[in-house]
Design an enzyme around this catalytic site. Sequence first.
Site, PDB file in Angstrom:
ATOM      1  N   GLN A   1       0.807  -0.854   0.483  1.00 16.26           N
ATOM      2  CA  GLN A   1       0.368  -0.056  -0.185  1.00 16.26           C
ATOM      3  C   GLN A   1       1.148   1.945   0.322  1.00 16.26           C
ATOM      4  OE1 GLN A   1      -3.444  -0.039   3.089  1.00 16.26           O
ATOM      5  NE2 GLN A   1      -3.696   1.998   2.861  1.00 16.26           N
TER       6      GLN A   1
ATOM      7  N   THR B   1      -0.383  -5.371  -2.440  1.00 13.45           N
ATOM      8  CA  THR B   1      -0.403  -6.294  -1.565  1.00 13.45           C
ATOM      9  C   THR B   1      -0.620  -6.205  -0.328  1.00 13.45           C
ATOM     10  OG1 THR B   1       1.602  -6.366  -0.661  1.00 13.45           O
ATOM     11  CG2 THR B   1       1.441  -7.809  -3.311  1.00 13.45           C
ATOM     12  N   SER B   2      -1.001  -6.245   0.818  1.00 12.83           N
ATOM     13  CA  SER B   2      -1.462  -6.297   2.138  1.00 12.83           C
ATOM     14  C   SER B   2      -2.121  -5.023   2.438  1.00 12.83           C
ATOM     15  CB  SER B   2      -0.301  -6.643   2.521  1.00 12.83           C
ATOM     16  OG  SER B   2       0.768  -5.832   2.275  1.00 12.83           O
TER      17      SER B   2
ATOM     18  N   ASP C   1       7.998 -11.355  -0.648  1.00  8.39           N
ATOM     19  CA  ASP C   1       9.062 -11.763  -2.117  1.00  8.39           C
ATOM     20  C   ASP C   1       8.559 -13.481  -2.536  1.00  8.39           C
ATOM     21  OD1 ASP C   1      10.981 -10.233  -1.817  1.00  8.39           O
ATOM     22  OD2 ASP C   1      12.361 -10.876   0.091  1.00  8.39           O
TER      23      ASP C   1
END
Lengths: 381, 381
Positions: free
Chosen positions: A157, A193-194, A255
């Site tokens: 983010q 992601t996230s 990763d």
Amino acid sequence: MSTEPPVPETSVLAVASHVVSGNVGNKIAVFVLQSMGCDVSALNTVQFSNHTGYKQWKGTRVSAQEITDLWEGLKQSYLDSYDMMLSGYVPGAAAVQAVGGIAKELRHKSEENKKPGSFFWVLDPVMGDNGRLYVADDVVPAYKSLIHYADLILPNQFEAELLSGVKITDSASLEQAIRVLHQEYGVPHVVITSVSLPLSGSSSATSTPPPCTSPTQTSRTMSVVGSTMTTSGRRPRLFRISFPVFECYFSGTGDMFAALMVVRMREAVSNFDLLEREHGDGDGDGDNGKKLGERRSWLSGDDVDAPDLPLARAAEKVLASMHEVLARTCEGMTAEMRARNREDLDEKTLHLVRSRAAELKLARNLGCLRDPAVEYRAEKL
Amino acid sequence: MSTEPPVPETSVLAVASHVVSGNVGNKIAVFVLQSMGCDVSALNTVQFSNHTGYKQWKGTRVSAQEITDLWEGLKQSYLDSYDMMLSGYVPGAAAVQAVGGIAKELRHKSEENKKPGSFFWVLDPVMGDNGRLYVADDVVPAYKSLIHYADLILPNQFEAELLSGVKITDSASLEQAIRVLHQEYGVPHVVITSVSLPLSGSSSATSTPPPCTSPTQTSRTMSVVGSTMTTSGRRPRLFRISFPVFECYFSGTGDMFAALMVVRMREAVSNFDLLEREHGDGDGDGDNGKKLGERRSWLSGDDVDAPDLPLARAAEKVLASMHEVLARTCEGMTAEMRARNREDLDEKTLHLVRSRAAELKLARNLGCLRDPAVEYRAEKL
């Protein structure tokens, strides 16, 4: 476990850090890619004893010149044919530009050969997390100048904010950030992601997970938000996948996510083309009847809706593997920490022991990588 | 393919070279070890674009100081617990001594903890082949000073001659070389890879395989000769495994052999102890009733005959995997070379293309590593 790899023959150039002990960077990416059947070239950008989350390490970084030299070494021996490239942590702006130079050459070659779909670059723009930059300031413009050449970028983010210049606070600003990446930078696929935002219908919270004591899966959820731009107008096609959070901090998850995305994206596009062929639907969207895998950036026709995108299929499988590996890691970690008498350890030692116990447990969990059970599905956002 | 790894949890420190492209050194060893379920720490002694068999490459070597620094980095974060260590190519005598220093420390720790069987060092003394030394002269005495600390060494015929000082020309001198390694240097286990001697009953020849044109399996055989010394008198217990030769030169076979030996030796010793327990035969040979895996160097009691040694069991499985991987590599290589119009290529280009085609094909052949069919059996020599 099936013996058949999930992807057709795929050669991947993986550029990231190497640690002697533990599972981050290329140490995890190379194994993930190889165990899924890819032929991997691994260009290591550092060799450290362990990852920096331990707060102490030894080792050396590779210079931009060394990266360029290794690439020249590959080229002079005709070892520069790659179907895909994955780039992760690269130390410093000059080295980022050197890695970008490799990707640009591979992109250019695919265009010269009139095979625009024969090269696909997955770029993880490793710069920081949770509002904190952990690279030099000049790395940010270096990535900004490069993402135009990438096919899929995987910012968290904070990194998506840095690249797009949009502060993400709600669904509207999230969509705006992705719109900027598609329209201004021309990035075909984005997965953030996230994302920890109160998105509509999601019960996620904004706090960072606390340090692990006894890691458990809670009812707190987070989301991955992805989009493949439309062929006309570069409009976002947004989907979200929500998943429950383990209350623990792991290193290397980004990763592992990136390496799995390489494999699952390739798989999803192959599967799409197989299905199209079975249904005799070769020219559904006017791209000269080309198979999806032959089109530049594997860009789905505009008739494909967000949750049906190959990118969404890929992300679902990736999250399924992640969830299983994290569950196994948590189990092992809980057992390891219980076996220790924590009261005997000072704070520093406890941190080191905990960091070690939180290393992703992969080698004995090949099945989680190869054949995960998909539980969390993509929804249109 | 079975999902259960062949070995119990095993942490391995692997020290060898790294190549970006291709499969030699740690690039192959780490994947072999991980895909068999080991938790691997990988200390890379070089980073080259490709292996030196291409006759051109770029990249850098790691200094002895950097090796020592990385080891210090591991120690300061309590990342220095290993069940096994595998060492392969190390650049220069000082670096060889640095790697030896790590092994000595790990050996010493296992003895201090009164767990002599808790550490096992597999040393591949990479120095040369076919009568040609490809390291500096002072590397030979460096290895001579270190092999005393190793549990298992894996020299080829030439390296066995260098270490033992015995020229190997027939069965008698072969046995003498191994006797010297056991008795003068105290090396418990020796496997000499690729013996090409007219051994009794074997049809092997002494010539080096020609460069690959169309690799095929012939009726020519070679042998691996191994021995575990007796506990009393350090006498050799010699076995031989003969196998058919592929008429082609592959790089990385020694590194793959070594990595597989690590796994299969651990497995064979575990299996031995499981069987002993089932038969309630805990104290068959007077070593204080200790399990084999708890004894220093996993040294079998004198009642165990050569072909029944765990070392022989291990070598059989290793050769089975090697044979299957080489067969797959040959198939792929033949197809790749056929697809090329060789007449268009000058000699240098042909060598590069051929070197690339001869890279061991591993990632899509996991089953060959995990579940090979054992065809070639150990016989007493």
